[in-house]
Design a protein around this motif. Structure first.
Motif, PDB file in Angstrom:
ATOM      1  N   ARG A  60       0.621  -1.765  -0.022  1.00 16.66           N
ATOM      2  CA  ARG A  60      -0.460   0.207  -0.075  1.00 16.66           C
ATOM      3  C   ARG A  60       0.603   1.363  -0.076  1.00 16.66           C
ATOM      4  O   ARG A  60       0.443   2.095  -0.852  1.00 16.66           O
ATOM      5  CB  ARG A  60      -0.847   0.102   1.292  1.00 16.66           C
ATOM      6  CG  ARG A  60      -2.367  -1.042   1.425  1.00 16.66           C
ATOM      7  CD  ARG A  60      -3.046  -0.897   2.002  1.00 16.66           C
ATOM      8  NE  ARG A  60      -4.644  -1.752   2.085  1.00 16.66           N
ATOM      9  CZ  ARG A  60      -4.481  -2.562   2.461  1.00 16.66           C
ATOM     10  NH1 ARG A  60      -3.395  -3.679   2.412  1.00 16.66           N
ATOM     11  NH2 ARG A  60      -6.183  -3.409   1.657  1.00 16.66           N
ATOM     12  N   HIS A  61       2.118   1.591   0.534  1.00 14.78           N
ATOM     13  CA  HIS A  61       2.732   2.308   0.894  1.00 14.78           C
ATOM     14  C   HIS A  61       3.641   2.501  -0.597  1.00 14.78           C
ATOM     15  O   HIS A  61       3.032   3.572  -1.253  1.00 14.78           O
ATOM     16  CB  HIS A  61       3.782   1.981   1.549  1.00 14.78           C
ATOM     17  CG  HIS A  61       3.643   2.453   3.381  1.00 14.78           C
ATOM     18  ND1 HIS A  61       3.611   3.625   3.278  1.00 14.78           N
ATOM     19  CD2 HIS A  61       3.912   1.670   4.666  1.00 14.78           C
ATOM     20  CE1 HIS A  61       3.221   3.938   4.910  1.00 14.78           C
ATOM     21  NE2 HIS A  61       3.704   2.682   5.114  1.00 14.78           N
ATOM     22  N   THR A 108      12.028   6.845   2.192  1.00 15.56           N
ATOM     23  CA  THR A 108      10.486   6.552   2.349  1.00 15.56           C
ATOM     24  C   THR A 108       9.564   5.137   2.648  1.00 15.56           C
ATOM     25  O   THR A 108       9.680   4.490   1.511  1.00 15.56           O
ATOM     26  CB  THR A 108      10.108   7.829   1.040  1.00 15.56           C
ATOM     27  OG1 THR A 108      10.289   9.387   1.848  1.00 15.56           O
ATOM     28  CG2 THR A 108       8.583   8.263   1.702  1.00 15.56           C
ATOM     29  N   PRO A 109       8.619   5.391   2.812  1.00 18.92           N
ATOM     30  CA  PRO A 109       8.093   4.378   3.567  1.00 18.92           C
ATOM     31  C   PRO A 109       7.571   3.741   1.536  1.00 18.92           C
ATOM     32  O   PRO A 109       6.977   4.398   1.581  1.00 18.92           O
ATOM     33  CB  PRO A 109       6.903   4.265   3.977  1.00 18.92           C
ATOM     34  CG  PRO A 109       7.385   5.419   4.921  1.00 18.92           C
ATOM     35  CD  PRO A 109       8.535   6.483   4.687  1.00 18.92           C
ATOM     36  N   GLY A 110       7.378   3.003   1.329  1.00 18.48           N
ATOM     37  CA  GLY A 110       7.230   2.223  -0.594  1.00 18.48           C
ATOM     38  C   GLY A 110       8.275   2.655  -1.263  1.00 18.48           C
ATOM     39  O   GLY A 110       8.039   1.340  -2.083  1.00 18.48           O
ATOM     40  N   ALA A 115      11.564   0.514  -5.869  1.00 22.65           N
ATOM     41  CA  ALA A 115      12.890  -0.089  -6.247  1.00 22.65           C
ATOM     42  C   ALA A 115      12.689  -1.490  -5.957  1.00 22.65           C
ATOM     43  O   ALA A 115      13.150  -1.836  -7.901  1.00 22.65           O
ATOM     44  CB  ALA A 115      13.643   0.716  -6.085  1.00 22.65           C
ATOM     45  N   GLY A 116      12.364  -2.360  -5.115  1.00 23.97           N
ATOM     46  CA  GLY A 116      12.507  -3.405  -5.832  1.00 23.97           C
ATOM     47  C   GLY A 116      11.826  -4.166  -6.630  1.00 23.97           C
ATOM     48  O   GLY A 116      12.128  -5.590  -7.605  1.00 23.97           O
ATOM     49  N   ALA A 117      10.485  -4.212  -6.549  1.00 27.50           N
ATOM     50  CA  ALA A 117       9.730  -4.046  -7.064  1.00 27.50           C
ATOM     51  C   ALA A 117       9.892  -4.350  -8.892  1.00 27.50           C
ATOM     52  O   ALA A 117       9.763  -5.012 -10.358  1.00 27.50           O
ATOM     53  CB  ALA A 117       8.375  -3.442  -7.578  1.00 27.50           C
ATOM     54  N   GLN A 402      -2.786  -1.648  -8.007  1.00 27.29           N
ATOM     55  CA  GLN A 402      -3.073  -2.469  -6.491  1.00 27.29           C
ATOM     56  C   GLN A 402      -2.304  -4.326  -6.832  1.00 27.29           C
ATOM     57  O   GLN A 402      -2.147  -4.694  -5.875  1.00 27.29           O
ATOM     58  CB  GLN A 402      -4.141  -2.091  -5.426  1.00 27.29           C
ATOM     59  CG  GLN A 402      -3.529  -2.855  -4.169  1.00 27.29           C
ATOM     60  CD  GLN A 402      -3.135  -1.796  -3.056  1.00 27.29           C
ATOM     61  OE1 GLN A 402      -2.693  -0.820  -2.938  1.00 27.29           O
ATOM     62  NE2 GLN A 402      -1.127  -2.750  -3.726  1.00 27.29           N
ATOM     63  N   MET A 403      -3.438  -4.735  -7.217  1.00 26.63           N
ATOM     64  CA  MET A 403      -3.265  -6.898  -7.730  1.00 26.63           C
ATOM     65  C   MET A 403      -1.837  -6.805  -7.836  1.00 26.63           C
ATOM     66  O   MET A 403      -1.247  -7.436  -7.369  1.00 26.63           O
ATOM     67  CB  MET A 403      -4.595  -6.665  -8.132  1.00 26.63           C
ATOM     68  CG  MET A 403      -4.352  -8.105  -8.697  1.00 26.63           C
ATOM     69  SD  MET A 403      -5.616  -8.709  -9.804  1.00 26.63           S
ATOM     70  CE  MET A 403      -7.081  -7.861  -9.292  1.00 26.63           C
ATOM     71  N   VAL A 404      -1.305  -5.359  -8.889  1.00 27.64           N
ATOM     72  CA  VAL A 404       0.016  -6.564  -9.330  1.00 27.64           C
ATOM     73  C   VAL A 404       1.072  -5.737  -8.242  1.00 27.64           C
ATOM     74  O   VAL A 404       2.278  -6.545  -8.201  1.00 27.64           O
ATOM     75  CB  VAL A 404       0.548  -4.989 -10.916  1.00 27.64           C
ATOM     76  CG1 VAL A 404       2.084  -5.194 -10.736  1.00 27.64           C
ATOM     77  CG2 VAL A 404      -1.048  -5.729 -11.826  1.00 27.64           C
ATOM     78  N   LEU A 405       0.802  -4.331  -7.679  1.00 33.21           N
ATOM     79  CA  LEU A 405       1.358  -4.848  -6.373  1.00 33.21           C
ATOM     80  C   LEU A 405       1.424  -5.654  -5.089  1.00 33.21           C
ATOM     81  O   LEU A 405       2.664  -5.592  -4.358  1.00 33.21           O
ATOM     82  CB  LEU A 405       2.041  -3.280  -5.805  1.00 33.21           C
ATOM     83  CG  LEU A 405       1.795  -2.090  -6.741  1.00 33.21           C
ATOM     84  CD1 LEU A 405       1.586  -0.926  -6.082  1.00 33.21           C
ATOM     85  CD2 LEU A 405       3.282  -2.261  -7.351  1.00 33.21           C
ATOM     86  N   PHE A 406       0.528  -6.148  -4.794  1.00 31.66           N
ATOM     87  CA  PHE A 406       0.278  -7.374  -3.948  1.00 31.66           C
ATOM     88  C   PHE A 406       0.810  -8.143  -4.419  1.00 31.66           C
ATOM     89  O   PHE A 406       1.530  -9.190  -3.936  1.00 31.66           O
ATOM     90  CB  PHE A 406      -1.061  -8.005  -4.049  1.00 31.66           C
ATOM     91  CG  PHE A 406      -1.874  -6.654  -2.469  1.00 31.66           C
ATOM     92  CD1 PHE A 406      -1.437  -6.104  -1.519  1.00 31.66           C
ATOM     93  CD2 PHE A 406      -3.116  -6.289  -2.998  1.00 31.66           C
ATOM     94  CE1 PHE A 406      -2.090  -5.223  -1.228  1.00 31.66           C
ATOM     95  CE2 PHE A 406      -3.980  -5.168  -2.406  1.00 31.66           C
ATOM     96  CZ  PHE A 406      -3.682  -5.165  -1.289  1.00 31.66           C
ATOM     97  N   SER A 407       0.570  -9.024  -5.529  1.00 29.23           N
ATOM     98  CA  SER A 407       0.898 -10.096  -6.299  1.00 29.23           C
ATOM     99  C   SER A 407       2.732  -9.770  -6.581  1.00 29.23           C
ATOM    100  O   SER A 407       3.514 -10.932  -5.799  1.00 29.23           O
ATOM    101  CB  SER A 407       0.745 -10.729  -8.237  1.00 29.23           C
ATOM    102  OG  SER A 407      -0.586 -10.548  -7.924  1.00 29.23           O
TER     103      SER A 407
END
Length: 549
Positions: A60-61, A108-110, A115-117, A402-407
């Protein structure tokens, strides 16, 4: 004026026909009102609904930081205009601009997650990082229709990797599958039932099988005038750890059964189907290659070493998965429907009689020049917008982002730290509940998921107090009476297990939506009420004994 006991009993009997989720509202009313005096600091404990009280913060961040980066990208256009106009993001150079953004806001949170994603997408999935950032920026800005409408191109690949990891694991899986991003598991159910009906895969009078107990809409939808289906229940056995016997699974051998709908891990028992049962179904499918399977696996991510029926019978199975529970995202409405690219649904469509093919040709000819070749999953997309609005179909693009980031959060969490934390949280709550009720939990079972716990009065009562007491309680109480008494006297709300198709009077406790101390309080309330029934039973038994003397 108070109602008579007969009137109250009639009311409870009438409520027994309500969906558990509608009955829940009546229980909440009972918990919040009435003539019973309650201490001012005693609040209602609603363990009736499965909405978790936890959520995944890191992705979410990442979502909010991605939004800020996307706004920067948008504001690069029309910068000369002071009225607040932005434009579409530009693909060229977007990866380099993101690296500058990430360095600027390091800490900063997130930011570290984002960057890792980007690195994971490029280095592990082999996708173009610039294309990924462009799709994410355009998606989070919601400045374009969902294109492709079934799911954004790279988003489908990433979510597909997540589903492979969580639903299939290390099980051998041949081939690829398509994904339709939908508004949660509820939309998935609605779309699937509707498209199966519109395409003559199920028709009024047909027979389907349900793995019971099961989430109530699967019980209620087939009865509607829209469908008028006959239902065969495959009953899981509480005494056998809520698994299906071979005799129950053999009901699928009946050629009248066109489809088998299953929630796995189950709701409400919260137990995954064991390997032996999955393999037995796979053997039945070899004998019945026309059998359609639907597995709703929303709780699979809470299980140990979960393998979906989709993994064993991919060409016969529709996979439904929702992000709502695992990521604490019920309000986001994020779900998926997946089908193998070579599947029984498309084969059955190709084998329809000529007159039905002609009818379907006319239905879909406005959206494709080859309607006869339209795949089942693409018919789902069209039907979700009544075909005529197919050009505006698709899940909103910020939802897909958001679905992609959760994944990606899950894919990057190689030690399963998040998953193990959730399991620990839920299982500690269960231990607290059972300890206060005075029940010794069953021996460890690798198939238990524990998102819910079903308190089966007949099974647990007989084990702890004997059959005579259970028979007396069942004879002298309505199925919902204990639930209403818990609501009114202790302000504890549970859902009825009976409404989920179970054969035994029971209550479902969600272990996801309250704190550990709350489950201790619920356990004490249940124990107090059961002690009262025991006292009444003993008193009545004593009177009978005196009469005999």
């Amino acid at each position: 004026m108070a109602k008579s006991s007969k009137s109250a009993s009639d009311d409870r009997a009438a409520m027994a026909s309500l969906s558990p989720f509608e009955l829940k509202d009546e229980l909440i009313k009972a918990a919040g009102g009435g003539a019973v005096e309650r201490p001012a600091n005693l609040s209602m404990l609603n363990a009736g609904r499965g909405n978790p009280n936890f959520l995944a913060t890191i992705p979410r961040h990442g979502f909010w930081q991605l939004g800020l980066f996307a706004m920067r990208e948008s504001e690069r256009s029309f910068a000369y205009m002071p009225e607040g106009l932005g434009g579409f993001p530009k693909r060229d150079g977007i990866e380099e601009r993101f690296e500058i953004f990430a360095r600027e806001f390091k800490g900063t949170p997130g930011i570290a997650f984002l960057a890792g994603a980007v690195s994971y997408v490029r280095d592990q999935l082999g996708l173009n990082a610039g294309d990924f950032l462009y799709e994410m920026c355009e998606g989070i800005l919601a400045c374009n229709y969902p294109v492709p409408d079934r799911m954004l191109k790279l988003s489908e690949i990433i979510v597909g990797q997540y589903l492979r990891r969580e639903m299939i694991g290390n099980h051998p899986f041949v081939g690829d599958f398509d994904i339709f991003a939908v508004e949660g598991g509820t939309a998935a159910m609605t779309y699937i039932f509707n498209t199966m009906r519109e395409n003559f895969l199920i028709e009024p009078g047909d027979t389907i099988a349900l793995g019971s107990p099961i989430f109530t809409p699967y019980i209620e939808i087939p009865r509607l005038n829209d469908y008028k289906l006959n239902v065969v229940n495959l009953d899981a056995d509480v005494a056998n750890g809520w698994q299906y016997s071979k005799a129950e699974l053999d009901k699928l051998r009946d050629p009248k059964v066109k489809a088998f709908f299953l929630v796995n891990p189950s709701n409400p028992p919260s137990v995954k189907m064991d390997t032996e049962s999955l393999e037995y179904i796979a053997e039945i499918v070899k004998e019945r290659p026309d059998l359609i399977l639907l597995t709703d696996d929303v709780y699979g991510t809470f299980a140990d070493d979960f393998v979906s029926l989709f993994g064993l019978c991919p060409e016969n199975t529709i996979l439904v998965y929702s992000y709502s529970k695992y990521f604490g995202a019920t309000g986001w409405r994020l779900g998926t429907i997946a089908t193998h690219r070579h599947n029984v649904l498309d084969r059955l469509l190709a084998e329809l009689p000529k007159d039905k093919k002609e009818e379907l040709h006319e239905r879909y000819e406005s959206i494709t020049t080859e309607p006869d070749k339209l795949k089942f999953i693409d018919r789902l997309v069209a039907d979700s917008r009544t075909v005529a609005l197919n050009h505006t179909a698709g899940l909103s693009t910020p939802q897909q982002v958001q679905m992609v980031l959760f994944s990606l959060f899950s894919l990057m969490d190689t030690p399963d730290a998040y998953k193990n934390a959730l399991k620990r949280l839920i299982r500690n709550r269960k231990a607290a509940l059972y300890r206060e009720i005075g029940i010794t939990p069953e021996a460890d079972d690798e198939n238990k998921v524990d998102y819910y716990s079903i308190l089966d009065l007949e099974y647990l009562g007989e084990k702890r107090h004997g059959r005579d007491l259970v028979d007396w309680v069942m004879k002298n109480t309505e199925p919902s009476e204990i639930l209403f008494r818990l609501a009114k006297e202790a302000r504890v709300v549970l859902l009825p297990g009976r409404g989920f198709g179970t054969q035994h009077p029971s209550g479902r406790v969600s272990l996801a939506n309250l704190n550990e101390s709350d489950y201790m309080q619920i356990g004490r309330a249940i124990r107090k009420l059961m002690d009262e029934y025991i006292e009444r039973f003993n008193a009545q038994s004593g009177k009978k004994s005196d009469k005999k003397k």
